[in-house]
Design an enzyme around this catalytic site. Sequence first.
Site, PDB file in Angstrom:
ATOM      1  CG  HIS A 235      -1.809  -1.200   1.313  1.00  0.00           C
ATOM      2  ND1 HIS A 235      -1.358  -2.429   1.723  1.00  0.00           N
ATOM      3  CD2 HIS A 235      -3.136  -1.342   1.032  1.00  0.00           C
ATOM      4  CE1 HIS A 235      -2.360  -3.291   1.692  1.00  0.00           C
ATOM      5  NE2 HIS A 235      -3.443  -2.661   1.276  1.00  0.00           N
TER       6      HIS A 235
ATOM      7  N   GLY B  73      -3.642  -3.818  11.798  1.00  0.00           N
ATOM      8  CA  GLY B  73      -4.007  -4.303  10.471  1.00  0.00           C
ATOM      9  C   GLY B  73      -5.511  -4.298  10.352  1.00  0.00           C
ATOM     10  N   PRO B  74      -6.226  -5.140  11.122  1.00  0.00           N
ATOM     11  CG  PRO B  74      -6.998  -7.064  12.191  1.00  0.00           C
ATOM     12  CD  PRO B  74      -5.750  -6.267  11.949  1.00  0.00           C
ATOM     13  CG  LEU B  75      -8.728  -0.848   8.521  1.00  0.00           C
ATOM     14  CD1 LEU B  75      -9.465  -0.281   7.322  1.00  0.00           C
ATOM     15  CD2 LEU B  75      -7.426  -0.096   8.756  1.00  0.00           C
TER      16      LEU B  75
ATOM     17  N   GLY C 169     -11.076   4.076   7.316  1.00  0.00           N
ATOM     18  CA  GLY C 169     -11.513   2.728   7.643  1.00  0.00           C
ATOM     19  C   GLY C 169     -11.549   2.481   9.138  1.00  0.00           C
TER      20      GLY C 169
ATOM     21  CG  ASN D 222      -6.703   9.084   2.108  1.00  0.00           C
ATOM     22  OD1 ASN D 222      -7.843   8.650   1.982  1.00  0.00           O
ATOM     23  ND2 ASN D 222      -5.698   8.307   2.490  1.00  0.00           N
TER      24      ASN D 222
ATOM     25  CG  HIS E  31      -6.006   1.595  -0.738  1.00  0.00           C
ATOM     26  ND1 HIS E  31      -5.996   2.249   0.476  1.00  0.00           N
ATOM     27  CD2 HIS E  31      -6.231   0.287  -0.450  1.00  0.00           C
ATOM     28  CE1 HIS E  31      -6.217   1.376   1.448  1.00  0.00           C
ATOM     29  NE2 HIS E  31      -6.356   0.179   0.906  1.00  0.00           N
TER      30      HIS E  31
ATOM     31  CD  GLU F 221     -20.256  -7.109  25.223  1.00  0.00           C
ATOM     32  OE1 GLU F 221     -21.135  -7.504  26.023  1.00  0.00           O
ATOM     33  OE2 GLU F 221     -20.463  -6.254  24.334  1.00  0.00           O
TER      34      GLU F 221
ATOM     35  CG  ASP G 228     -30.829 -14.945  30.444  1.00  0.00           C
ATOM     36  OD1 ASP G 228     -31.912 -14.431  30.751  1.00  0.00           O
ATOM     37  OD2 ASP G 228     -29.757 -14.649  30.987  1.00  0.00           O
TER      38      ASP G 228
ATOM     39  CG  HIS H 220     -28.328 -14.218  26.760  1.00  0.00           C
ATOM     40  ND1 HIS H 220     -29.047 -13.664  25.730  1.00  0.00           N
ATOM     41  CD2 HIS H 220     -28.078 -13.197  27.623  1.00  0.00           C
ATOM     42  CE1 HIS H 220     -29.230 -12.375  25.954  1.00  0.00           C
ATOM     43  NE2 HIS H 220     -28.642 -12.062  27.090  1.00  0.00           N
TER      44      HIS H 220
ATOM     45  NE  ARG I  54     -28.410 -17.337  36.084  1.00  0.00           N
ATOM     46  CZ  ARG I  54     -29.661 -17.311  35.633  1.00  0.00           C
ATOM     47  NH1 ARG I  54     -29.993 -18.032  34.571  1.00  0.00           N
ATOM     48  NH2 ARG I  54     -30.574 -16.576  36.220  1.00  0.00           N
TER      49      ARG I  54
END
Length: 693
Positions: A43, A131-133, A174, A203, A280, A434, A492, A496, A543
Site C-alpha cells: 500500500h 491491520g484489522p482497521l 476505515g 484522504n 491505495h 465488549e 435466558d 445467551h 452461573r
Amino acid sequence: MTDTTSTSATRGSGAPFTPADTTAVNTIRCLAADMVQTAGSGHPGAPMGLAPAAHTLFTRFLRANPTNPSWPDRDRFVLSNGHACCLQYILLHLLGYDMSLDDLKRYRQLDSKTPGHPESHMTPGVELTTGPLGQGIANAVGLAMAEAHLAATFNRPDAPKIVDHYTYVILGDGCLQEGVSAEAMSLAGHWKLGKLIALYDDNKVQIDGTTDLAFTENVCQRVEAYGWHTLSVANGDATDQLALVAALAEAHRVTDRPTLIKVTTTIGFGSSKAGTYKVHGSALGADDVKRVKQQLGMDPDAAFVVPDTVRDLYASVHAHGQELEANWHHAFDEYKRKYPDLAAEFERRAVGKLPDGIREKLPTFSPKDAPAATRKWSGQVLGILGDLIPDLMGGSADLTSSNLTRWPTAVDFQATGNAHGAYEGRYVRFGVREHGMVAICNGLAAHGLVRPFAATFLNFITYAYPSVRLAALAHHRVMYILSHDSIGLGEDGPTHQPIETLALLRATPNMWVLRPADGNEVVGAYWAALNAPSIPVALILSRQNVPVLAGSSADGTGRGAYVLQDAANPAVLLVATGTEVALGVDAAALLDGLAVRVVSMPSWELFDAQPRAYQESVLPPGVPVVAVEALGTFGWRRYAHAVVGMRAFGASGAPEAVYAKFGITKEAIAAKAREVVDYFKGKAVPNVLNRFE
C-alpha cells in the site's frame, strides 16, 4: 483547557523547517514507492500522502530512544491504518532502530522485520500489531489509559515525574468506520485522556473508491460528541507543516480531553494516480515510480536512496532520544532515593514479576463447603488477588454483578474529579462495549506495568473475538473472565447460551482456555493464568451451583487434566469439564458392575503440553473414553471415542429442564458409557492419544 508545564509537550516543536525537512519528506515518499514496487504488493498511497505529517510528528514531538525501544517513559506511537506500514518501517529505519535499508528491501518477504502489517513481536519499535482497521486506535486508548493510571499511582509532587508520556495515533477512514473505534473513543472521551492525540488521515479514498460512496458523516462533530477536542489541518501535503506543529502544540495544551487532528492529504502524492483508489493497495509501476521521483527532485533511476542530509537530520533526533532516556534514568534515581518502595514496585512491574507469597494466600475448598457457582468462587479468588497484586486492573462490560469481578476494596478507574472514582482506580466500567473493552485491554497489556482482565458472558466474547485473536497473535497477557458458560444459564435461552464459542477459543493458537469444575479448580485456573507466558487466558465460569468435588485439585488443574476419581482396571473413562464433571461423578455411581475412572479436563492446551507419559497415565491406552460437556462437541474426538454434548442451539427454560431436553444428564451419560463399553467388547480400543500432529 489548561497549559501543561511538561517539557515533553514542546520538545522540538519550535525548530524551523529547512530544505533538509523537504528532502526527508520526499525521501519517505520515494522509499514507500520503492518498497511496494520491489515487493510487488502493498500500500504505497497512504505512506506517500502521510509523509509530511509523520515526519513532523516523529522529528518534533515524539519522545523515544531508538537504541532502547522499551524505555518505560517513551511516547507511544500506533499506526492504526496498519496497511500503511511502509511509513512506519521507513521512519524506524531513519531514526536508527534495528531496521536496516536491507530490511526495507525485504518488505513483505518471509520472516523479515517488515511484514505486510506492523507486528509488535517481530519489529523493534512497533508497539502494537495492527491491520484489522479500528484496532489500533482502540489499543491506543488502552496505552493512554495505562499512562493516566500509572502517573496517578507513581508520580509524587515533590519528586521528578517518572510517568509522563503521550500516545500518538495515525488512523484513517476505515478505522473510523469500524465500530470498535467508536466504542473505544467514546471511553477515551469519558475518561478525559488528554495525553492521547490522533492524526486522522483525511484522504477521501478507500478501496472501493471515494469515501463519499458510504462515509459522509462529519467526523469531527462525531468525535466532539464523544468528548474529544478536534482540530483541522487543511494542507497536509505541504512539507512545511507549520499548521500541524501548531495543532499538535494546542493538543498538548488541552489536558482534559483527547485530541483528534484531521489532516487532509492526497493519497499517493506525486503519482499519476494520486487522489484515486488505484494508488491505495497496488504497486505504482516502474514508470510511475520514476515519475514520482522526478516530481520530487530525486534521481529517477536510483532506488532506496537516503541522502546524507536526511541521515544527519534523523541522527540528531536519535541522539536527542538517547539524551531524553538518560535524563529519565537520572530522574528515576532521584525518585528512588525519595520513594524506594514505590520505585521497587515500579521495577517489579517493569519485569513482569508477581509479588511474593500469593499462592499461599489462595483458599482451599472442601466437599463440606456449600455448593456454589464457579463464578462465585472466581469472585472470591479475584477479591484476594485484587488486594495482593496492585498491577491487576480490569473490569466488566456492564456485567459486574453477574461476572462478580469487582473486589470489595476496589476503586473505579475514572477521570480524576469524577465522583465515581479516580485515575488511581483499577476497576474499569467498560459499559456495553465488549469489543472496545478487549481491544483496550490489549493496549494496557502492550504498555506494560499493568496486568489487564476483561469480563463478560462467554457467549458475548464473540463480539470481541477480533481483539482476542490479536491478543493471541501479538502475545498480549490478558485474562478473560467469562461467566454464564453453557446451557446451564437456563431461562435466558439460546441467544445467551454459548454452544460453539468454546470451540472457537480452543481453536485459537497461543491461548489457554480453562473451564474449572469447582472452587479448587478455580484457584488452579487463576494460578495458571497468572503464571502463563505472554498469551491471553480465558477462564470459563458457570452461573449454576456445583459442589466441591472430592479429589479436586488446583495443582491438577495446572496440568490440564487429572484423575479425579479412580477405579482399579477401569472399563471406561468419563472425561468432563466445568459443571459436567459433577455429572460425570454422578453417572459413575450409576454404572454398577463397571469400573469407572472420572477425569477432570479443565484445559486442553495445558494437557497437550504435558509429557506423553503423564497424558497416558490419565487417559491410558485401550480404555474407552466418553467425554461430557454442555457445549458443542466439536474437537472432543481428539480425546474421546464418544461425546455427550450439544449438537444444536439451546432453549429457554429451567437449567435442569434444558439439560434433560438435550440429554445431558447422569442417566444419559451412564447409558452412553454402557453403549461404548458394549461396542468395544472383543474389539481393540483405539488409543485416543495415538495421533501425531
